[in-house]
Design a protein around this motif. Structure first.
Motif, PDB file in Angstrom:
ATOM      1  N   THR A 120       0.836  -1.204   0.000  1.00  0.00           N
ATOM      2  CA  THR A 120       0.000   0.000   0.000  1.00  0.00           C
ATOM      3  C   THR A 120       0.870   1.253   0.000  1.00  0.00           C
ATOM      4  N   VAL A 126     -17.162   3.194   3.226  1.00  0.00           N
ATOM      5  CA  VAL A 126     -15.750   3.327   2.849  1.00  0.00           C
ATOM      6  C   VAL A 126     -15.222   4.679   3.350  1.00  0.00           C
ATOM      7  N   ARG A 139     -14.624   4.614   7.067  1.00  0.00           N
ATOM      8  CA  ARG A 139     -13.403   3.900   7.485  1.00  0.00           C
ATOM      9  C   ARG A 139     -12.154   4.753   7.253  1.00  0.00           C
ATOM     10  N   ILE A 140     -12.145   5.460   6.122  1.00  0.00           N
ATOM     11  CA  ILE A 140     -10.980   6.283   5.782  1.00  0.00           C
ATOM     12  C   ILE A 140     -10.837   7.432   6.781  1.00  0.00           C
ATOM     13  N   TRP A 172      -4.502   8.894   3.642  1.00  0.00           N
ATOM     14  CA  TRP A 172      -3.991   8.618   2.298  1.00  0.00           C
ATOM     15  C   TRP A 172      -3.781   7.124   2.087  1.00  0.00           C
ATOM     16  N   LEU A 173      -3.172   6.460   3.080  1.00  0.00           N
ATOM     17  CA  LEU A 173      -2.933   5.018   2.967  1.00  0.00           C
ATOM     18  C   LEU A 173      -4.242   4.241   3.001  1.00  0.00           C
ATOM     19  N   ALA A 174      -5.167   4.655   3.859  1.00  0.00           N
ATOM     20  CA  ALA A 174      -6.456   3.959   3.931  1.00  0.00           C
ATOM     21  C   ALA A 174      -7.181   4.079   2.585  1.00  0.00           C
ATOM     22  N   ALA A 202      -5.557   1.736   0.106  1.00  0.00           N
ATOM     23  CA  ALA A 202      -5.928   0.335   0.356  1.00  0.00           C
ATOM     24  C   ALA A 202      -7.363   0.058  -0.088  1.00  0.00           C
ATOM     25  N   GLU A 203      -8.218   1.070  -0.022  1.00  0.00           N
ATOM     26  CA  GLU A 203      -9.622   0.925  -0.447  1.00  0.00           C
ATOM     27  C   GLU A 203      -9.776   1.045  -1.967  1.00  0.00           C
TER      28      GLU A 203
END
Lengths: 208, 208
Positions: free
Chosen positions: B8, B28, B31-32, B135-137, B140-141
């Motif tokens: 990721t 989504v 979660r982010i 940004w990473l979440a 990954a999504e």
């Protein structure tokens, strides 16, 4: 895959008391540093550097400085806060395996850094993104990270011979830990509580 | 698990041209934003807020401002750099699904923020750690994020009614993308190249 990232984000802690001092394998350290180095940066300036501090004497000198700064902060607190603060450990400099000092070089990629003409701090922001990559990578590797911020930048510059044009951004303690706490130290010690996400959300405009 | 985090981190891009404008499901987005909110913060101050900007008119107004600032920057470049810059897209404000403006409230958790007495910017650093989690979440999504920094903070404050005591730190475009580029835009367009990690590493002291 997504679940694992969220788990790492949730498990990550700012470690003070759980470092074991056990060695960090070279390949693990390489991966963690590469994760930091792959962070985004304004204008691809990559303005960070990483000083790996293992020398015992340097760490002891820094540790003494941090504890002087602790006293400075403690003196500003009223009775109740002072009592809570007295129970809180603020660093694991001597118990952790090594420290990583992360710095910001504003001249890197200059003079015209794409995306920085209107926001001078954008380069500083990039360095912090690298720190968070490092922190998550270390967490996923089963290590702990503790960000120490009880220090004066000029003291740290002098200690590690950092040029005047380069700014130290973080002193990070790094290494294996006995465990990661479920609840952040400051919450456990009644210093502050976590804020509900909903209070931080706005629609279209501040307060919206 | 570790491999997925590194993947990721490596896949993450600063997106300008690949936004599709397709919807982002509510769960989504939740979660982010929670991933951002779980970032570390100095003294557990959690000094960030997130303004979700979907309003078309606000985004168009901001987009015009960004392009005025683009001209300001372009005027500082010499011929060769100006030609390279002319090919580079600097934002996906109108094509992305929504924008997330991330702010810093220095008064949050005050007056005595544990860990900030010696380093005033420590709260600003915390906000950036939250941005990298976000940004990473999003990556990954399967979504893209693009950080726009061609703007004046006061303009953005005015546009979104952000109080004078609160500092806008980032305008992030967010949404589904057709793909993420292998090579960062600025490297592909010959603006700058990635720096070898070895050049960023020092042992015990700067230059060591």
């Amino acid at each position: 895959m997504i679940h694992d990232l969220y788990e790492t984000i949730s498990r990550r802690r700012d470690v003070r008391g759980q470092f074991t001092g056990a060695p960090v394998p070279g390949d693990v350290l390489d991966r963690i540093l590469m994760a930091a180095h792959e962070a985004p940066s304004v204008g691809l300036s990559q303005p960070w550097d990483f000083i790996l501090v293992r020398d015992r004497e340097l760490r002891q000198t820094f540790h003494r400085h941090v504890h002087t700064e602790r006293e400075t902060f403690a003196a500003t607190l009223d009775g109740d806060a002072a009592r809570r603060f007295a129970r809180i450990k603020i660093d694991g400099i001597l118990e952790s395996t090594l420290s990583v000092v992360v710095t910001y070089d504003a001249a890197r990629g200059g003079p015209a850094v794409l995306g920085r003409h209107a926001i001078a701090d954008a380069g500083l922001y990039s360095v912090c993104l690298a720190i968070q990559n490092l922190w998550l990578a270390a967490t996923a590797e089963g290590l702990g990270v503790g960000w120490v911020s009880f220090y004066r930048e000029d003291f740290l510059r002098g200690l590690l011979a950092i040029p005047g044009s380069v700014r130290p951004v973080a002193w990070l303690c790094l290494g294996p830990v006995s465990h990661l706490e479920e609840v952040p130290d400051l919450e456990r010690h009644g210093w502050r509580r976590r804020r509900p996400l909903q209070l931080a959300l706005h629609a279209d405009r501040w307060g919206g």
